[in-house]
Every structure is written in structure tokens, then in C-alpha cells.
Design a protein around this motif. Sequence first.
Motif, mmCIF file in Angstrom:
data_model
loop_
_atom_site.group_PDB
_atom_site.id
_atom_site.type_symbol
_atom_site.label_atom_id
_atom_site.label_comp_id
_atom_site.label_asym_id
_atom_site.label_seq_id
_atom_site.Cartn_x
_atom_site.Cartn_y
_atom_site.Cartn_z
ATOM 1 N N THR A 210 3.596 6.586 5.351
ATOM 2 C CA THR A 210 4.226 6.142 4.102
ATOM 3 C C THR A 210 5.730 6.351 4.161
ATOM 4 O OG1 THR A 210 2.209 6.670 2.855
ATOM 5 C CG2 THR A 210 4.264 6.446 1.612
ATOM 6 N N ARG B 24 -1.249 9.771 7.371
ATOM 7 C CA ARG B 24 -1.047 8.882 6.225
ATOM 8 C C ARG B 24 0.258 9.167 5.466
ATOM 9 N NH1 ARG B 24 -5.659 9.325 4.111
ATOM 10 N NH2 ARG B 24 -6.581 7.323 4.748
ATOM 11 N N ASP C 12 -2.846 2.570 5.127
ATOM 12 C CA ASP C 12 -4.102 2.256 5.808
ATOM 13 C C ASP C 12 -4.012 0.879 6.467
ATOM 14 O OD1 ASP C 12 -4.650 4.552 4.420
ATOM 15 O OD2 ASP C 12 -6.652 3.922 3.804
ATOM 16 N N ASP C 13 -3.465 -0.104 5.752
ATOM 17 C CA ASP C 13 -3.314 -1.441 6.328
ATOM 18 C C ASP C 13 -2.335 -1.411 7.498
ATOM 19 O OD1 ASP C 13 -5.043 -2.410 4.425
ATOM 20 O OD2 ASP C 13 -3.445 -3.061 3.060
ATOM 21 N N ASN D 53 0.745 -0.455 2.240
ATOM 22 C CA ASN D 53 -0.378 0.478 2.241
ATOM 23 C C ASN D 53 -0.496 1.095 3.628
ATOM 24 O OD1 ASN D 53 -3.139 1.483 2.619
ATOM 25 N ND2 ASN D 53 -3.535 0.614 0.597
#
Length: 981
Positions: free
Chosen positions: A360, A356, A721-722, A719
Motif C-alpha cells: 500500500t 500488504r 491484493d490486486d 488495492n
Amino acid sequence: MLRRMRDRGRGGDGGGRDWGSIDWSNLDLSGFGRGGRVSGPSRRVIVISVVVVLLLLLPLFAGPLVGFLTDLLWFRSLGLEDVYLRRFTAAFWAFLAFSGIFFVLALPNLYFALRPQVPRVVVETDRRRRGALTTTLRVMWLLLIPAFFFGIAGGDEWDPLLRWLNQVPFGQTDPVFGRDIGFYFFTLPILEFVRGWLLVAVVVIAIGVVTLYLTRGVIGVATGTLASADIRVAGRTALALARPARAHLSILGGLFLALIAAGYLLDQFDLLLRQETVLTGAGFTSINARIPALTILTVIVGVAALACFANAIRGTLWILGGAIVVWFAATILVGNVYPGLIQNFIVQPDPLNKERPYITRNIQATRAAYSLDTIDESAFNVGDAPTQADVRTDLSDTDTVRLWDYRPLLAAYSQLQGLRQYYQFSDVDIDRYQIGGQEHPLFLSARELSSNSLPQQNWLNRHLVFTHGFGAVASTFGGIGNEGRPLFAVRDIPPVGEPKIDQPRIYYGELTSDYVIVDTAQDEFDYTTDQGDLTTRYNGAGGVGIGSLWDRILFTLRFGDFPNLLVTNQINSESKILFRRSIVARERTIAPFLEYDPDPYLVIANGKLYWINDAFTTGDRYPYSENFAALGLGSTSLAGGRLNYIRNSVKVVTDAYDGSISYYVIDEKDPVVRNLRAIYPKLFKSIGDMPQVLKDHIRYPESLFSIQAQVFALYHMTNPDDYYKRTDAWKIANEILVQGGPRQPIEPYYVTTRLPGSNRPEFVLFVPMTPAGGQRDNMVAWIAGRADAPDYGKLRVLTFPRDRTIFGPSQIEARVDADSTIRQQFTLLCGGGGASCIRGNLLVLPVGNSFVYVEPIYVQSQQSSIPELQRVILATQDKVVMTDSFTKSLEALFGQGTVAASPSPSPSPSPSPSATPRASATPAPSGSPGPAQTVAQLVKSASDHYDAAQAALKTGDFAEYGRQIGLLQDDLAKLRAATGQ
């Protein structure tokens, strides 16, 4: 030569000698190989040999030399001599520097390899042995051979070296090592090259040193054994070389291992560009396993290098051997097995949580590298249909609604305005112009000369007579002339209409591949009239003088055009040769360090023709940024898709007449273009120096927009996660171009429209987006690149509700095909009789709080190559209509009164002789003349229609202009009939 030998043999058969008892210790081989002088080749043979070698090498060097000299003349004619010589001076100094470095590295190695003395068996007191220094000085010229090739390798790096010497900071740092981004663009490539160059140099020197030691040892042992038959002499010879050879090779080995360690150190930075499974850049495994592994390997190999250096002084082979064994073991275990274990047993079971923070970083870096971090993104709640008032406000100017697709329009241009077989239109450009105080979007195309289409192919015609194209044609966005043809704003030869063209001759363009010679004794063909051919003389400043015999010889060699260029009597002292006339090719020659849009566009400004092209700075070393080619979404001509950073920093303007060229920097913040300006200060100008009449025609570049749209289709998801799940990935919408044909991605298109929230129409480049994957074709977003000041270069994105369907272009196409009334019309139009239907761009225009979909339909018969606009489809979220004009379709879709009454009706076929003209600001004739009218009346009527058409054109009334042109054509037809022509 042989001394008297003592016979120690006892007895022997027949008084024979015992050769095995010879005392070889007294054998003197000091004169071995110094036989009588052998006469060398005569001076005549040497001279002939040198001449033959030079003749053989002449073709090898003549071509580059001629190319260099003629290119130098060409750059000098453009005032860019410094730009051209910069690359050669940089390459020359780099060649000298790297050649010198290799020579300096190799010379002491040669000396130390020659320094150890080999024991001599027999010593002559009257002959001294030559020292190592003397021998080194005598043979050191041999080092120039490898130094030359190593210098060439360094000279080829002139561009990265110049960028490194003039580097500028980006002002942003990478998130792992804290290095400025400029380090990856300018410094890291040089460090990697130098490290690789040194590694190869050390290997080559080591091979030479080993060869020299072995050669000296073999000779010493061979001669010593022959002279003494004593193994002790051979041993002394070997030991005399072994100790210094060990020390020498240990130092070279230490340097080799130190360079390997440096490679591991630099590999850590390359991890930030690594293509991981779910991201680009250093992910969890790279940060927690690969970087520590590379650090460990750096330390181990560094220790091995130190052990190797120590072995030169005292025997430390056990340390060196142990370090090398540990190195190989660590390479396998730490460099490969450990990262694999981390990836398979820690990351893969829980990839999203582990990756994650690195995803980013990837998102942020990619958006920054592609200029997506400043996008104006907003939600747009799409209504089912705009109100009639919104339609009247946004679509009231029907001439600005794009009803022509460039593909059928190009065919229409070729048939209607080609006029002669040697004229050709290569492309249709789109731009906006001020006509009659109002801005009007226009299609524009240059009428270029195609030398391959000349009826008489000979050297005189191709290079001296037919030298240039002539003028351009322009047509309105929404204008429809007679029989569904384009409504021309500029037409014919010489060109008439607005925008006005005073200098229509095109010596530089997209099709100008041949060289031409101007200012000769031969007049140039200009254009044809009813009275015959007209000629002209070139009076521009561009071109290279070719009046002297030396210049003619040079260009004869360059173009291989013998003997025409050399012996023609048409060339005089004032003659000039124009070559390298293709716009993109000459731009790439001048500044090969930039990337260029493959499609420059034509601009009319101050009565002259110019070409404007977009130039880009690109790079593939932006940490954590996604490489465009790795996305696999589409192709681009820019850098072959191998880029992860791009800026449209430069606008290139070329005069179509004299070829003068200017590079204007439009993005002063781009660190890469700032770096290039420091290298080539005389090449670049500020955008403030661009004339306003040219600045008004700057567009958002289509090639950049296409790349940004495809990258943003994935990286609009901020995001992590998306992004990981790809649940909201987009793609460019599809459309159908030929009735019954396959779907294909929509090309971004230029339109004039009012964006939601804006109070003025804008010239924008846009494309609709639909969900990626599967068969869902609903529209999810709409991306626009803005071209008008003060918002030039900004991207606007409208995102649509996810809880209901907003029809995409393919779904509108499906609704059109499903409509029974429209399907019947298609059957009548193109169901038989040899006609085919062509569907134009399906436009998605924002109107009020909704969209209007616009799709023109062209019909082309097999007997004619002229596509004719016969139908216009309009649609909203709940209705689809098709009529024979845009205004009628508006009325059918939104009701009567949608199109406000105007003194300018839509263009239509020329009225019959009894038609009554409408009132206009400019008095016009009352109609086409009757049969009884005299020739004088017909001439006056035609003149009046022409004046009325020009007056309408100046006020921007293209509908009235088309009507008056139709009436003028009627008058001319009747005039020809009346005069019997």
C-alpha cells in the motif's frame, strides 16, 4: 670523523687488529650524510626545465581555459552570465572548503607523527635537534598535494551542495522515519558523500602516518644498532615511537569505526529505496529485521570506536578486539542470516498478508511521485456503435479528424516542399492554431538547412553564406489534396498561407550543428527565385562578437578551424559568431540540472518562429516509489530511465531567429523546481510572464505521458491484493504500421476530440490500453493527457466493462485483414506493381457512448517516395468499412445523411476545365479557362483563384482552399503552355 678507538684486542696473527673488539659506543654518526656541498643545477637549466614543463602542460590546460572563456562569452550574449558562473563559483568554494578540511585534518596528524623523539646515540653539544613544530612547518606544503585531489572530489559535488544549501520541504513525510521527502532529495546525498569522503581521508591519513612512523623507526633502529651494537638502544628507539604511535593510530581507528557506524545509520534510510521482491521500499523483512540489524551494528561499531579512542589513553586492546570480533559476527548473523531467516520462513510462506501494508505504501508513493494520484478515472460503458446524431455532432468537422501519420507525412513533406537539396525536414510536429476564428489542428515542420547537403562544400559556404533555414510547412489533419497528398495550409518559399510567417529565417533549430558567422562582408544566401538567388543580412541580437583579433584567436582554438577563422578578410568589427545552435544541446548546456524532451516542437506566433520544449525535474530518491527502469516496460531518454519522481515543471522557449531563450516555470508547486529557482533566480520566469500567443501552444509532453501511461498500467491498481496478483495489469496497445508487418506498441498521439462528459472538443494526447501478458488484445482503458486550459496537465482515464469484449486496435486490425472485400482492395492496391501499403495510426476516437476506429491507408510506389492517402478504414464494435475518403467511409458505416450537406465538399483532385465550381462566400472563377483564352485571361483567372484560395484559408475552409489551389495550378500549367515555357 672517526674518533680514536681503543684497541682492546689481545694478540692476533701478524699483528692484525681484532675488528670485533671495536668499541662502537664511541662512534659518532652525527655528521653522517652531511658531506661536502653538492653543486645544484644552474639557473639556466632550471629556467629551461620550467619552460619545457609549461609547454607540456599547455595542451592540458589550454583546452578547458578556451572552452571556459568562449562559453562565458556565449552565456553573456544570452544574458545568463550569472547562471554560468554560479556553477564555477560553487565548485571553486567547494574545492577550497574540502581542500581546507583535508589540510586541517592532516596537519595535526603530521605534527603528532613527528613529535616523538628518537634517542640519539651520540649527542653533539654544539648542534640542537630540530623540533617537531619546525619540521612540520617546513614540510606541510606536501599536504597540499593530496588536499588538491580531495578538493577536486568535493568540487565535483557543486550541484548537490547547492541543492542542499537551498533545500525546500516537500510537505510530505516518509512512513517509517517521519522525515520530509526533501531530506532524501537534498540532505541524504550530501551526508552519504561527506561520510564517504571522510572515510577515504582518514584511510589516506592513516596510511601516511603509519608510513612516517615506520620510516622514522627503521632509520632510528638502523643507526642506533650500527652505533652501539646494543639491542637495548634499538628497543629504546622502538618504544619511543610505539607508545605515541599506538595512541595516534587508535584515534584514527576510532574515527574510521565511527564513520563505519555512521554508514550503517544512513543505510537505514536507503532501505526505503530498496528493490524488494514484490515492491519497492522497505518491506516486512526490512522493517522487522534489516533496520533492527543496522541499529545493532551501529551500536556495536560505535562501542568499538569508543574502545579505540580509550586505547589511546590506556591499554584497552581487549575491549577493542572483542568489539571487532562481535562486529564481524553480528555482520554475518544479524546483518545477513537473520533477515534471510525472516524472509524465507515468515514472509515467503504468506507474502501477501505480510507485505500488504508495505505494498500500500509503494502504491501511494508511486502514484504521488509520478503525478498519478490526481487522475480523473471513470468507468465508460461502451456501446456497440454511436448513433448517427452523435457522429454528426462529434465528427462533423472532418478537417479535425487526424488522417495523416507523421511518418509518411514527413516523406511527403521532403518530396513536395524540400524544394532544394540542402533543405531538410527533420520531424513533423503537431499543434493547434486559430484560423478564421476557429481552432484547427495542424501538422507543422521547419524547413531547416542541412550544411552536409550543400552542393559545394567549402568553409565559406558552410559558415558565411548558407547560414539559415527558411520557413515551414503546415498541413491540415484531415485535408487531402490532389492524388491523396497533404493539403498544405503553409507552403513554398517564401511561405504563403495561414498561420502567417513574417520572419521565416531559422538560425536555431534541430539540424543546426555548425557555427555560422553573420554581419560579415559576405552577404548570406536567403532563397532562390526565378530571377536568381536573393541574399539577406542578419539583424538579430543573438551571437558573440568576433571582430577583435583576440576573439578570433579564441574561437579558432575552440573549433580548431585554422587558418580560416583567423585569416579570412570577410570578418569585420561588427561580425558575430552563432554557435551551439542545436535546440536541445543549448538547453542542456544552460541548465544541465534539468531533463529535456528530445523533440522540441515548432510554433508560429506573431509571424515569428519559436521552438518550445518541455523540461523536467526528476529524482530517484522518493521513498517507496517505483523506479521506472526497474519496471522493464520500456525505455525513455529522460535520466536514462533511472527515476522514481518526475514533474514537467518548465517550458523552454527559443526564438528560431536570434536564439533568445526563456525558462518558464509552469508547476510552481514542484519542490525541486522551487529549489532550483532559489539557486538560479535569474534563469527562471513565471508562466504568467509567457506571452499568451505562446501559452496557447503549450502541449502535454509526450515523453512524460509515455512514462505515466506505462507506470499507471500497473499502478492503477490501488488495492494491494490486486497489485500483488497482477490480475488487472495493462500495457499499451499494439498496431500494425506496414501491411503484413509485425505488431508494435502504439505511440501516443495528439488529436482533437470531445471527451465523454465534456461539452467542447479538446486537444489531447492519448493512447489505448490492453491487458498485459498473454494474447488478449481487447481494449480495457483509454488514457488522455489534456492540453487546453483550464484543464492543462490533467490526466483522464476511461475504463471499460470487464464482462464483455471491447475491441482493441490489434483486434480491429485482425478484423480488417479478415474482411474479404477489404482484402481484395489491399491486393489491388499493394499486391503487385511495385507499390506498398502503409498503415497509419489506428485512432480510437470517443463518439457519443462508443468509439470509432480510424485508420488511414497510404500507398507508395517504388518509383516515387511520396506516400499518398488512398483509403480510410472506419470501424465500430460490429462493423468495418474501407473507402477512398473519410466522408464516404462515414456514410458507409452509419448510413446516408451522416455527413451533413455543406458548402465545403471534401478535397478532391483538381476539376477538369469543364467543371462547374460550387458557390462560396468568396466569388471564384467559373472554371479553368478554355484553350481559346488569352494570356491576360489566364493571368486574371489564376489571380482570382489565388485570391479565392486565400479568402477560404482565412475562414478556415481548407477544402475550398485545396480546390482553388488545384484550379490555380491548372491555370499556371496552361499559362506556361500558352507562353511556350
